[in-house]
Design a protein around this motif. Structure first.
Motif, PDB file in Angstrom:
ATOM      1  N   UNK A   1      42.126 -38.472  43.703  1.00 43.43           N
ATOM      2  CA  UNK A   1      42.457 -39.898  43.728  1.00 43.43           C
ATOM      3  C   UNK A   1      43.770 -40.122  44.476  1.00 43.43           C
ATOM      4  N   UNK A   2      44.751 -39.265  44.241  1.00 42.77           N
ATOM      5  CA  UNK A   2      46.034 -39.419  44.940  1.00 42.77           C
ATOM      6  C   UNK A   2      45.841 -39.251  46.443  1.00 42.77           C
ATOM      7  N   UNK A   3      45.008 -38.312  46.840  1.00 37.45           N
ATOM      8  CA  UNK A   3      44.751 -38.147  48.287  1.00 37.45           C
ATOM      9  C   UNK A   3      44.151 -39.415  48.881  1.00 37.45           C
ATOM     10  N   UNK A   4      43.247 -40.038  48.133  1.00 33.76           N
ATOM     11  CA  UNK A   4      42.640 -41.273  48.638  1.00 33.76           C
ATOM     12  C   UNK A   4      43.673 -42.405  48.701  1.00 33.76           C
ATOM     13  N   UNK A   5      44.542 -42.499  47.708  1.00 35.96           N
ATOM     14  CA  UNK A   5      45.588 -43.520  47.737  1.00 35.96           C
ATOM     15  C   UNK A   5      46.530 -43.291  48.910  1.00 35.96           C
ATOM     16  N   UNK A   6      46.840 -42.018  49.179  1.00 41.11           N
ATOM     17  CA  UNK A   6      47.741 -41.698  50.290  1.00 41.11           C
ATOM     18  C   UNK A   6      47.113 -42.090  51.619  1.00 41.11           C
ATOM     19  N   UNK A   7      45.837 -41.820  51.761  1.00 44.29           N
ATOM     20  CA  UNK A   7      45.131 -42.243  52.971  1.00 44.29           C
ATOM     21  C   UNK A   7      45.175 -43.764  53.093  1.00 44.29           C
ATOM     22  N   UNK A   8      44.943 -44.455  51.972  1.00 40.98           N
ATOM     23  CA  UNK A   8      44.978 -45.911  51.988  1.00 40.98           C
ATOM     24  C   UNK A   8      46.341 -46.427  52.431  1.00 40.98           C
ATOM     25  N   UNK A   9      47.403 -45.772  51.954  1.00 35.86           N
ATOM     26  CA  UNK A   9      48.753 -46.230  52.287  1.00 35.86           C
ATOM     27  C   UNK A   9      48.988 -46.231  53.786  1.00 35.86           C
ATOM     28  N   UNK A  10      48.383 -45.290  54.502  1.00 32.44           N
ATOM     29  CA  UNK A  10      48.540 -45.254  55.958  1.00 32.44           C
ATOM     30  C   UNK A  10      47.535 -46.147  56.667  1.00 32.44           C
ATOM     31  N   UNK A  11      46.301 -46.171  56.144  1.00 34.30           N
ATOM     32  CA  UNK A  11      45.232 -46.900  56.834  1.00 34.30           C
ATOM     33  C   UNK A  11      45.331 -48.407  56.672  1.00 34.30           C
ATOM     34  N   UNK A  12      45.667 -48.864  55.472  1.00 35.10           N
ATOM     35  CA  UNK A  12      45.578 -50.299  55.183  1.00 35.10           C
ATOM     36  C   UNK A  12      46.913 -50.967  54.915  1.00 35.10           C
ATOM     37  N   UNK A  13      47.993 -50.191  54.846  1.00 32.66           N
ATOM     38  CA  UNK A  13      49.327 -50.768  54.659  1.00 32.66           C
ATOM     39  C   UNK A  13      50.234 -50.408  55.829  1.00 32.66           C
ATOM     40  N   UNK A  14      50.322 -49.131  56.130  1.00 32.77           N
ATOM     41  CA  UNK A  14      51.101 -48.698  57.285  1.00 32.77           C
ATOM     42  C   UNK A  14      52.535 -49.168  57.227  1.00 32.77           C
TER      43      UNK A  14
END
Length: 447
Positions: free
Chosen positions: A288-301
């Motif tokens: 789950x943390x890996x997915x959140x980390x990906x989200x932080x770059x993909x959708x927030x940046x």
């Protein structure tokens, strides 16, 4: 409803059940109209209802969660249209079993009796075994009804899918589950020993699975109770149901997709719900943390650069604290990502830059920004005219860093949200400075 499912030949009588048969077996529906929660396919306007009314049954795949009536529907279909019913399970059957079934079906066909072959867990058969069904389905030796809890698009051969209609069965809603309890009470002759709130909790705990619900009801009937149980008493008597969740199956991907889209939609409440669904069901927290980390770059940046920091800090905190204490850090990262300003500008820039890199091949950078560690390289112009930006006004030379054969590109386009609004102002300032320097001819162009 009864007329809809009538047939010239009387339906086969249900098999005699032993007195100690499970309650769920005693309550199996005796007609398609008795199946609860699936009226969208069994009703007069549903696909099955129309097939039965026309007396023509095609091969189909019943796709739905456990305990939603797949086996009952298949058995009742055979009765409704007068077909011989044969059931096998892909878990316990092999090639020899299939050959025997097909041979018997061909013999029955010669005698004028068509066969409905019900295959439970059909996705468990490998690709070659699934291909083995094709000739027998095509020539009408069997009408195939397969049952699966997995997405047929991923688990079944395209060739087999093209010959079957996929019908989706829904998890049973509260009304359908309540009907099953009513039928159980009528069968036993007394009410389930639960208070109204406990009855509601029992329905919720079934998670749409009718067989599970009836098994729990049977346990409650078997226990001698002095008075109805409240929710706490029922929970103490009945073991908590583990949510249906296979980490390598569709449920896993559905929930992570729901979490990602809830985060993207800036809904912290829904995000926290799907996070809880995954962790309560036993998902690996680091996944789950890996997915959140990906989200932080993909959708927030760069709209909020701290989002990535929060996710990596959650990983460190979970590593340090373990479960369950470390899960609070995951919750914090999830909520931070949900409420942060959103931007996919970095993600879009990556895709555009990668595409340009593939399209332009091996274009050389301009000579003025190439290193010149040898005399030969200096002689051929490497590093000649390089402008050291720190020696320029505003630490900005305005030099051209692109290959000579390539126009300047714009991959990264920051939004006006969050920190990216400041980044956008900075880029606009540099673009204006660059244009001014180029217009005045004072910018370094590698000459």
């Amino acid at each position: 409803m009864a007329d809809l499912f009538a047939d010239d030949a009387p339906p086969a009588p249900p098999p005699e059940l032993p007195a100690n048969a499970p309650l769920a077996d005693k309550l199996r529906p005796q007609a398609l109209g008795d199946v609860v929660g699936q009226e969208h396919v069994t009703g007069p306007e549903g696909a099955i209802g129309r097939m039965v009314a026309a007396g023509k049954l095609g091969s189909m795949i019943l796709w739905g969660p456990p305990g939603t009536g797949k086996t009952s529907i298949a058995r009742l279909l055979a009765n409704a249209v007068g077909l011989r019913f044969v059931a096998i399970s892909a878990v316990f059957s092999g090639v020899a079993d299939l050959k025997k079934v097909f041979a018997e079906a061909r013999t029955a066909a010669k005698a004028g009796q068509r066969t409905l072959l019900f295959v439970d867990e059909i996705h468990r058969f490998n690709r070659a075994q699934q291909d083995g069904f094709l000739p027998f389905v095509e020539d009408g030796t069997v009408t195939l009804v397969g049952a699966t809890t997995e997405n047929p698009s991923f688990e079944l051969n395209a060739a087999l899918l093209s010959r079957c209609q996929v019908l989706i069965l829904h998890r049973l809603d509260d009304r359908a589950l309540g009907t099953l309890i009513d039928r159980a009470e009528a069968e036993v002759g007394r009410p389930v020993p639960l208070t109204p709130p406990a009855r509601e909790a029992l329905v919720a705990s079934a998670d749409g699975d009718g067989r599970f619900l009836l098994n729990q009801v049977e346990t409650l009937f078997d226990v001698e109770l002095q008075e109805p149980l409240d929710p706490a008493g029922m929970a103490a008597l009945l073991n908590r149901r583990v949510p249906v969740y296979d980490k390598d199956r569709e449920g896993h991907y559905n929930l992570i997709s729901a979490l990602h889209k809830s985060l993207r939609g800036s809904d912290p409440q829904a995000s926290l719900y799907y996070l809880a669904r995954m962790l309560v069901a036993g998902e690996e927290p680091l996944y789950v943390i890996r997915r959140l980390t990906r989200f932080a770059s993909e959708d927030i940046g760069l709209a909020d650069p701290q989002a990535l920091v929060q996710c990596l800090a959650a990983k460190d905190a979970y590593d340090f604290l373990g479960s369950p204490e470390g899960e609070l850090a995951i919750v914090q990262a999830c909520l931070y990502c949900a409420v942060a300003p959103k931007s996919n500008a970095a993600y879009a820039a990556q895709k555009a830059a990668w595409r340009a890199a593939r399209d332009t091949g091996s274009l050389a950078p301009p000579a003025h920004i190439l290193n010149a560690p040898t005399k030969l390289m200096k002689d051929i112009g490497h590093g000649k005219g390089y402008a050291y930006d720190h020696e320029s006004d505003d630490a900005f030379s305005g030099a051209d860093y692109w290959p000579e054969e390539m126009e300047r590109q714009e991959f990264y386009r920051p939004t006006d949200r969050g920190f990216e609004a400041r980044v956008r102002e900075r880029l606009e300032f540099w673009d204006a400075r660059r244009n001014a320097l180029q217009s005045s001819g004072t910018t370094n162009q590698g000459s």
